[in-house]
Scaffold this motif. Sequence first.
Motif, PDB file in Angstrom:
ATOM      1  N   GLY A 215       0.795  -1.212   0.000  1.00 15.72           N
ATOM      2  CA  GLY A 215       0.000   0.000   0.000  1.00 15.72           C
ATOM      3  C   GLY A 215       0.832   1.269   0.000  1.00 15.72           C
ATOM      4  O   GLY A 215       2.031   1.264   0.290  1.00 15.72           O
ATOM      5  N   ARG A 216       0.169   2.387  -0.306  1.00 11.99           N
ATOM      6  CA  ARG A 216       0.856   3.666  -0.462  1.00 11.99           C
ATOM      7  C   ARG A 216       1.477   4.162   0.840  1.00 11.99           C
ATOM      8  O   ARG A 216       2.575   4.711   0.853  1.00 11.99           O
ATOM      9  N   ASP A 217       0.756   3.981   1.964  1.00  8.70           N
ATOM     10  CA  ASP A 217       1.261   4.501   3.242  1.00  8.70           C
ATOM     11  C   ASP A 217       2.596   3.869   3.609  1.00  8.70           C
ATOM     12  O   ASP A 217       3.510   4.548   4.079  1.00  8.70           O
ATOM     13  N   VAL A 218       2.701   2.558   3.429  1.00  9.28           N
ATOM     14  CA  VAL A 218       3.952   1.876   3.759  1.00  9.28           C
ATOM     15  C   VAL A 218       5.051   2.290   2.795  1.00  9.28           C
ATOM     16  O   VAL A 218       6.175   2.611   3.202  1.00  9.28           O
ATOM     17  N   ALA A 219       4.736   2.307   1.497  1.00 17.38           N
ATOM     18  CA  ALA A 219       5.754   2.636   0.498  1.00 17.38           C
ATOM     19  C   ALA A 219       6.325   4.032   0.715  1.00 17.38           C
ATOM     20  O   ALA A 219       7.526   4.272   0.511  1.00 17.38           O
ATOM     21  N   ALA A 220       5.471   4.974   1.142  1.00 12.84           N
ATOM     22  CA  ALA A 220       5.930   6.345   1.336  1.00 12.84           C
ATOM     23  C   ALA A 220       6.858   6.487   2.527  1.00 12.84           C
ATOM     24  O   ALA A 220       7.594   7.475   2.631  1.00 12.84           O
ATOM     25  N   ASN A 221       6.857   5.509   3.411  1.00 10.07           N
ATOM     26  CA  ASN A 221       7.673   5.587   4.624  1.00 10.07           C
ATOM     27  C   ASN A 221       8.813   4.572   4.630  1.00 10.07           C
ATOM     28  O   ASN A 221       9.255   4.138   5.689  1.00 10.07           O
ATOM     29  N   MET A 222       9.283   4.195   3.441  1.00 13.04           N
ATOM     30  CA  MET A 222      10.408   3.279   3.329  1.00 13.04           C
ATOM     31  C   MET A 222      11.685   4.043   3.031  1.00 13.04           C
ATOM     32  O   MET A 222      11.689   5.049   2.308  1.00 13.04           O
ATOM     33  N   VAL A 223      12.774   3.570   3.611  1.00 10.17           N
ATOM     34  CA  VAL A 223      14.091   4.202   3.470  1.00 10.17           C
ATOM     35  C   VAL A 223      15.020   3.231   2.752  1.00 10.17           C
ATOM     36  O   VAL A 223      15.092   2.048   3.119  1.00 10.17           O
ATOM     37  N   PRO A 224      15.734   3.666   1.720  1.00 11.20           N
ATOM     38  CA  PRO A 224      16.636   2.753   0.999  1.00 11.20           C
ATOM     39  C   PRO A 224      17.854   2.347   1.829  1.00 11.20           C
ATOM     40  O   PRO A 224      18.414   3.166   2.560  1.00 11.20           O
ATOM     41  N   VAL A 225      18.226   1.094   1.716  1.00 12.06           N
ATOM     42  CA  VAL A 225      19.450   0.567   2.332  1.00 12.06           C
ATOM     43  C   VAL A 225      20.454   0.358   1.207  1.00 12.06           C
ATOM     44  O   VAL A 225      20.161  -0.354   0.238  1.00 12.06           O
ATOM     45  N   ASP A 226      21.602   0.971   1.330  1.00 11.39           N
ATOM     46  CA  ASP A 226      22.559   0.963   0.217  1.00 11.39           C
ATOM     47  C   ASP A 226      23.957   0.627   0.709  1.00 11.39           C
ATOM     48  O   ASP A 226      24.761   1.502   1.020  1.00 11.39           O
ATOM     49  N   GLY A 227      24.232  -0.661   0.831  1.00 13.59           N
ATOM     50  CA  GLY A 227      25.575  -1.115   1.134  1.00 13.59           C
ATOM     51  C   GLY A 227      25.941  -1.041   2.604  1.00 13.59           C
ATOM     52  O   GLY A 227      25.182  -0.543   3.441  1.00 13.59           O
ATOM     53  N   THR A 228      27.110  -1.583   2.920  1.00 15.79           N
ATOM     54  CA  THR A 228      27.610  -1.609   4.291  1.00 15.79           C
ATOM     55  C   THR A 228      29.105  -1.390   4.295  1.00 15.79           C
ATOM     56  O   THR A 228      29.818  -1.808   3.374  1.00 15.79           O
ATOM     57  N   ASP A 229      29.585  -0.691   5.318  1.00 13.89           N
ATOM     58  CA  ASP A 229      31.020  -0.451   5.465  1.00 13.89           C
ATOM     59  C   ASP A 229      31.686  -1.512   6.336  1.00 13.89           C
ATOM     60  O   ASP A 229      32.908  -1.526   6.480  1.00 13.89           O
ATOM     61  N   GLU A 230      30.866  -2.370   6.959  1.00 13.38           N
ATOM     62  CA  GLU A 230      31.419  -3.403   7.832  1.00 13.38           C
ATOM     63  C   GLU A 230      32.061  -4.521   7.006  1.00 13.38           C
ATOM     64  O   GLU A 230      31.501  -4.959   5.992  1.00 13.38           O
ATOM     65  N   PRO A 231      33.231  -5.005   7.435  1.00 15.92           N
ATOM     66  CA  PRO A 231      33.824  -6.151   6.731  1.00 15.92           C
ATOM     67  C   PRO A 231      33.065  -7.420   7.086  1.00 15.92           C
ATOM     68  O   PRO A 231      32.526  -7.555   8.176  1.00 15.92           O
ATOM     69  N   GLY A 232      33.003  -8.348   6.146  1.00 11.36           N
ATOM     70  CA  GLY A 232      32.294  -9.593   6.422  1.00 11.36           C
ATOM     71  C   GLY A 232      32.072 -10.391   5.158  1.00 11.36           C
ATOM     72  O   GLY A 232      32.605 -10.059   4.084  1.00 11.36           O
ATOM     73  N   PRO A 233      31.257 -11.438   5.241  1.00  5.62           N
ATOM     74  CA  PRO A 233      31.078 -12.358   4.112  1.00  5.62           C
ATOM     75  C   PRO A 233      30.181 -11.818   3.003  1.00  5.62           C
ATOM     76  O   PRO A 233      30.194 -12.356   1.892  1.00  5.62           O
ATOM     77  N   LEU A 234      29.381 -10.779   3.271  1.00 10.36           N
ATOM     78  CA  LEU A 234      28.436 -10.285   2.286  1.00 10.36           C
ATOM     79  C   LEU A 234      29.115  -9.337   1.308  1.00 10.36           C
ATOM     80  O   LEU A 234      29.828  -8.413   1.713  1.00 10.36           O
ATOM     81  N   ALA A 235      28.866  -9.555   0.020  1.00  8.86           N
ATOM     82  CA  ALA A 235      29.392  -8.644  -0.991  1.00  8.86           C
ATOM     83  C   ALA A 235      28.595  -7.349  -1.000  1.00  8.86           C
ATOM     84  O   ALA A 235      29.140  -6.285  -1.318  1.00  8.86           O
ATOM     85  N   ASP A 236      27.307  -7.423  -0.637  1.00 10.09           N
ATOM     86  CA  ASP A 236      26.489  -6.219  -0.644  1.00 10.09           C
ATOM     87  C   ASP A 236      25.238  -6.457   0.192  1.00 10.09           C
ATOM     88  O   ASP A 236      24.783  -7.597   0.353  1.00 10.09           O
ATOM     89  N   VAL A 237      24.704  -5.368   0.745  1.00  6.63           N
ATOM     90  CA  VAL A 237      23.427  -5.383   1.459  1.00  6.63           C
ATOM     91  C   VAL A 237      22.583  -4.258   0.875  1.00  6.63           C
ATOM     92  O   VAL A 237      23.023  -3.102   0.838  1.00  6.63           O
ATOM     93  N   GLY A 238      21.408  -4.584   0.386  1.00  6.60           N
ATOM     94  CA  GLY A 238      20.548  -3.572  -0.211  1.00  6.60           C
ATOM     95  C   GLY A 238      19.108  -3.763   0.210  1.00  6.60           C
ATOM     96  O   GLY A 238      18.791  -4.604   1.045  1.00  6.60           O
ATOM     97  N   GLY A 239      18.223  -2.959  -0.364  1.00  4.58           N
ATOM     98  CA  GLY A 239      16.808  -3.086  -0.061  1.00  4.58           C
ATOM     99  C   GLY A 239      16.219  -1.820   0.512  1.00  4.58           C
ATOM    100  O   GLY A 239      16.722  -0.711   0.276  1.00  4.58           O
ATOM    101  N   MET A 240      15.167  -1.982   1.312  1.00  4.69           N
ATOM    102  CA  MET A 240      14.483  -0.851   1.932  1.00  4.69           C
ATOM    103  C   MET A 240      13.942  -1.270   3.287  1.00  4.69           C
ATOM    104  O   MET A 240      13.573  -2.432   3.496  1.00  4.69           O
ATOM    105  N   VAL A 241      13.910  -0.311   4.223  1.00  2.00           N
ATOM    106  CA  VAL A 241      13.336  -0.550   5.550  1.00  2.00           C
ATOM    107  C   VAL A 241      12.413   0.610   5.882  1.00  2.00           C
ATOM    108  O   VAL A 241      12.536   1.707   5.330  1.00  2.00           O
ATOM    109  N   SER A 242      11.489   0.374   6.812  1.00  6.05           N
ATOM    110  CA  SER A 242      10.466   1.373   7.096  1.00  6.05           C
ATOM    111  C   SER A 242      10.869   2.329   8.209  1.00  6.05           C
ATOM    112  O   SER A 242      11.743   2.037   9.029  1.00  6.05           O
TER     113      SER A 242
END
Length: 646
Positions: A215-242
């Motif tokens: 729905g629109r209310d949730v989508a309007a309150n999502m924040v993009p997640v764009d990468g991580t500076d922490e060292p570890g096994p993941l090549a990348d972390v992406g997506g969105m959180v509310s």
Amino acid sequence: MTNIRRLDDATVDRIAAGEVVERPASVVKELVENSVDAGAGRIDVTVAAGGTERIEVRDDGSGMSPDDLELAVTEHATSKIRDIDDLEGGVASLGFRGEALHAIGAVSKLTVRSREPGASKGAQLRVEGGNVVRQETVGCPEGTTVVVEDLFYNVPARRKYLKSEATEFSHVNSVVSGYALANADIAVSLTHGDRETFATEGRGDRRSAIMAVYGRDVAANMVPVDGTDEPGPLADVGGMVSHPETNRATREYVNVFVNGRWVTATAVRDAVVEAYDRQLAGDRYPFAVIDLDVDPATVDVNVHPRKLEVRFADEDGMTRQVRGAVESALLDAGLLRTSAPRGRSKAAQTEISPGERDGRDTPESDTTATRSVDADTTGSESEGRESSPSDSVASEPASSSATDDAETPAWHAEPTDDSTESREPARRRFREPATQTTVDGSDPAPEFDRLPSMHVLGQLHDTYVVAETDDGLVLVDQHAADERVNFERLRERFAGEVVTQTLAEPVDLSLTAKEAALADPASEVLAQLGFTTTLTGERTLRVSTVPAPLADVSGPELVRSLIDDFADGDPERTVERAVDDLLGDLACYPSIKGNTSLTEGTVTDLLAALDDCENPYACPHGRPVVIEVGREEIENRFERDYPGHS
């Protein structure tokens, strides 16, 4: 004669199918994954009766030749891997076991139609109970269409354990929603019966996909997640959180994808929630779509027959990276603040070594055994509003200046200023004994029906009432006690027919697709609780009445939390349990908090009200209200039995 025998093929097939196909959602998951692997640009999922009667998944992917289609429904046949080396090197595709179509066909009536790009005609197979009953050439569009009918028709023992239609569709919705969010470049639609639940555009816009699903209310309150500076096994972390205020009472809206695979990775979900720190209550969870890019060789996707769970070679490193990426996204958006008090520097971390607490030597063996007084309910409670007793120091009794208010129970007192408490010597753990008197000046020794007769001595940490009994020492948690009193009073008001209050202006709630699908099944229970609800649109629920006892303390937003209970897969929960859960939470808010100074009279009133309760020994969430340290235990602690002591 041997007692060991080989099972026949039909029994083996049904056992294997049971590991892969648990419910309609399991079928949908396998088929949607095959469509994604086939390079589909559009996937349409249609189910009837929650998927128990019919499931249809159509895609415009690469399709199969007649020869490939014939092999696809046989056991352990797959185009995803070739040998053990591919499996040990990591699986990049979503499906790989070669069991999906064969397992589904073993417990249903399965029809598969498929045509390769450029082919003049397609092929169709009909499988019933694991046997191919018909194979023919047909005209069909490019791509693959799989129809599953009468799931578990030949395994009645499995079919009878399926839940209600609403519950089964809820699980289907979760699966299709997950893959729609994971693949924003694929147009995905879900239809239940003759009603479309949602449809994404497939333009590669993640926020657009979230709007279609949640729905629109949730989508309007999502924040993009764009990468991580922490060292570890993941090549990348992406997506969105509310945004922290955009949350639900269930964690199922935290979607996790590992190399595009939708999984229920508890460790990843926990890392996401931890990133919010204290911005979320203990029983609230955000919306999240988290993509993890990881070397396939460092994650095991073969630990669950239905490929629902994964195991990370470096789980701790993964947790740090996910938590850091989400925390950074919230901080960058200005949605997360430190827990330091405003206007003060953040205190340096204090290391507490074993054997030390509050600056006092506390030998490991120096523990005092206490026991709950016949608490007949169990459970746990999260009280974010209360401070730990060890965080404050007891002070002198406050002057008895509190006056009773006509709208407030007699024992409700205002919290005292803790600035004086912070200067009190740490060695003083008890308040001075309070002098309690009745109107005629006599020393009251109230007689209780359920609680033991006791003489109140004072308060400990402004949180616990301390009293003497014939058998020893009693501590009463004032918050838990008041919560029990409030709970039973609210429950009494809810007994019998609930009086409703009509809202001057009906309130419209924006629902997710899943919540909207559950709104109709939930309406009957909501009506019994006093809420009148009507779906006025595909995603809008109108609330026109609320229960009168809750009109001043809880609004229509409560309806959403109750619907979440259905989303958790328990629509058959009784009205009584729903009421108790609801009232238990409501009873907490007006109750006396910790670090609140009580006068002598208010303590007596509280204990009297507690004694009138049906169960004065446990709060609605199961925490003990009263604990007792017996005389014998006290004497043992002071070693009064040493030789020569009379």
